[in-house]
Scaffold this active site. Structure first.
Site, PDB file in Angstrom:
ATOM      1  N   LYS A  67      47.650 -25.746  -0.187  1.00  0.00           N
ATOM      2  CA  LYS A  67      47.117 -24.665   0.641  1.00  0.00           C
ATOM      3  C   LYS A  67      46.642 -23.458  -0.171  1.00  0.00           C
ATOM      4  O   LYS A  67      45.860 -22.656   0.315  1.00  0.00           O
ATOM      5  CB  LYS A  67      48.160 -24.209   1.666  1.00  0.00           C
ATOM      6  CG  LYS A  67      48.348 -25.175   2.832  1.00  0.00           C
ATOM      7  CD  LYS A  67      49.260 -24.537   3.862  1.00  0.00           C
ATOM      8  CE  LYS A  67      49.547 -25.464   5.022  1.00  0.00           C
ATOM      9  NZ  LYS A  67      50.180 -24.751   6.128  1.00  0.00           N
ATOM     10  N   ASN A  88      44.121 -23.838   5.481  1.00  0.00           N
ATOM     11  CA  ASN A  88      44.521 -25.168   5.974  1.00  0.00           C
ATOM     12  C   ASN A  88      43.371 -25.914   6.655  1.00  0.00           C
ATOM     13  O   ASN A  88      43.545 -27.044   7.095  1.00  0.00           O
ATOM     14  CB  ASN A  88      45.739 -25.077   6.907  1.00  0.00           C
ATOM     15  CG  ASN A  88      45.407 -24.480   8.251  1.00  0.00           C
ATOM     16  OD1 ASN A  88      44.376 -23.824   8.416  1.00  0.00           O
ATOM     17  ND2 ASN A  88      46.260 -24.694   9.223  1.00  0.00           N
ATOM     18  N   ASP A 104      46.774 -21.373  11.428  1.00  0.00           N
ATOM     19  CA  ASP A 104      48.187 -21.237  11.820  1.00  0.00           C
ATOM     20  C   ASP A 104      48.421 -20.033  12.732  1.00  0.00           C
ATOM     21  O   ASP A 104      49.240 -20.090  13.651  1.00  0.00           O
ATOM     22  CB  ASP A 104      49.085 -21.114  10.574  1.00  0.00           C
ATOM     23  CG  ASP A 104      49.200 -22.425   9.824  1.00  0.00           C
ATOM     24  OD1 ASP A 104      49.081 -23.488  10.468  1.00  0.00           O
ATOM     25  OD2 ASP A 104      49.395 -22.406   8.596  1.00  0.00           O
TER      26      ASP A 104
END
Ligand code: ATR
Length: 275
Positions: A67, A88, A104
């Site tokens: 990441k 991501n 996220d």
């Protein structure tokens, strides 16, 4: 209809639920394409990505341990992903350029909105437990959604302090995490404590003095952690991590397939079965 190839790169990736989720949506929306888990061991990240580009991939998700490494390979990284410090989602543009994003934060905020529709983040006080990668996305989401006062408690206080400076919050000692819950509107566990195979998170809710405080655990294995059980007994509005896992996948699918997909009961069931 053009076949749209997508996937997940990481190491290991065998356990990931992302192929199940994206392939479900590909089928549900009658699209042509596939989403594959691509295990990338060792130092081959750049070569693997070059192959995906040559094969005509529309993009891919990135998981542990890449990441951060993916930053140097992307041609551009959007502001949110830069601030969170992790990418991501990568979109391979028609030109071949790689654009990096982070989904996220979206996953975290949408999960709360769906599970507790009458909760408004605006002008609230939040307590975040943990200061790792997941906490960065959560804190960013909280501030963006309008949280006025953000407390961060982490075992390693220096990390909580760094995160607090970067997001506009206040670090608190790990030892007084329970007292720090006094008067807050929302508490989120982003540590790995309570996850299957890890020790439980020790947290009492004695200082939570009113009902309806939102308590969220981003862990989804198990679906209900001890932290969530105790919060339930206290009368809190409890949210598990499964919804975040599902919601964070949606912007990736939209970026590659052009459809913002829905989370159906059937999908939830399939993911639960696969855990
Ligand atoms: P992620 O990317 O999932 O957030 P991470 O960056 O490794 O994973 O962060 C894990 C978090 O869980 C950290 O906040 C970590 O605290 P430290 O920064 O002090 O390491 C927290 N954590 C893990 N094990 C812990 C434990 N036994 N007690 C308290 N906190 C713990």
């Amino acid at each position: 209809m053009k076949e749209v190839l997508t996937g997940l790169i990481g190491h290991p990736v065998g356990h990931s639920l992302s192929p199940l989720i994206h392939n479900y949506w590909i089928k549900q929306y009658g699209l042509r394409g596939s989403y594959k888990a691509i295990d990338v061991p060792g130092e081959t990240l750049k070569q693997n990505i070059d192959s995906l580009r040559d094969e005509g991939y529309a993009g891919f998700n990135v998981t542990i341990p890449y990441k951060q490494d993916i930053f140097r390979i992307c041609d551009r990284v959007d502001e949110m992903a830069q601030k969170i410090g992790a990418v991501n989602l990568v979109v391979i543009e028609d030109s071949g350029a790689l654009s990096g994003f982070n989904t996220d934060t979206f996953g975290f905020v949408e999960n709360i909105k769906e599970a507790v529709p009458d909760f408004s983040f605006h002008e609230t006080t939040a307590l975040v437990l943990g200061a790792g990668g997941a906490a960065r996305a959560v804190c960013f989401g909280l501030k963006q959604a309008g949280v006025a006062c953000l407390y961060i408690a982490n075992r390693t206080k220096g990390k909580a302090e760094d995160l607090a400076i970067s997001m506009g919050g206040q670090a608190v000692d790990w030892d007084i995490r329970e007292q720090a819950a006094d008067g807050v509107d929302i508490i989120i566990n982003t540590t790995s404590l309570g996850m299957n195979g890890n020790p439980p998170l020790s947290f009492g809710f004695e200082d939570v003095k009113r009902e309806g405080v939102v308590v969220c655990d981003i862990i989804y294995m198990p679906q209900e952690t001890g932290f969530m059980q105790k919060a339930k007994e206290k009368g809190c509005s409890v949210v598990g991590g499964m919804g975040m896992l599902l919601h964070q996948a949606r912007p990736s699918f939209k970026a590659w397939y052009g459809i913002m997909p829905d989370i159906t009961e059937e999908l939830r069931y399939k993911v639960t079965e696969a855990l």
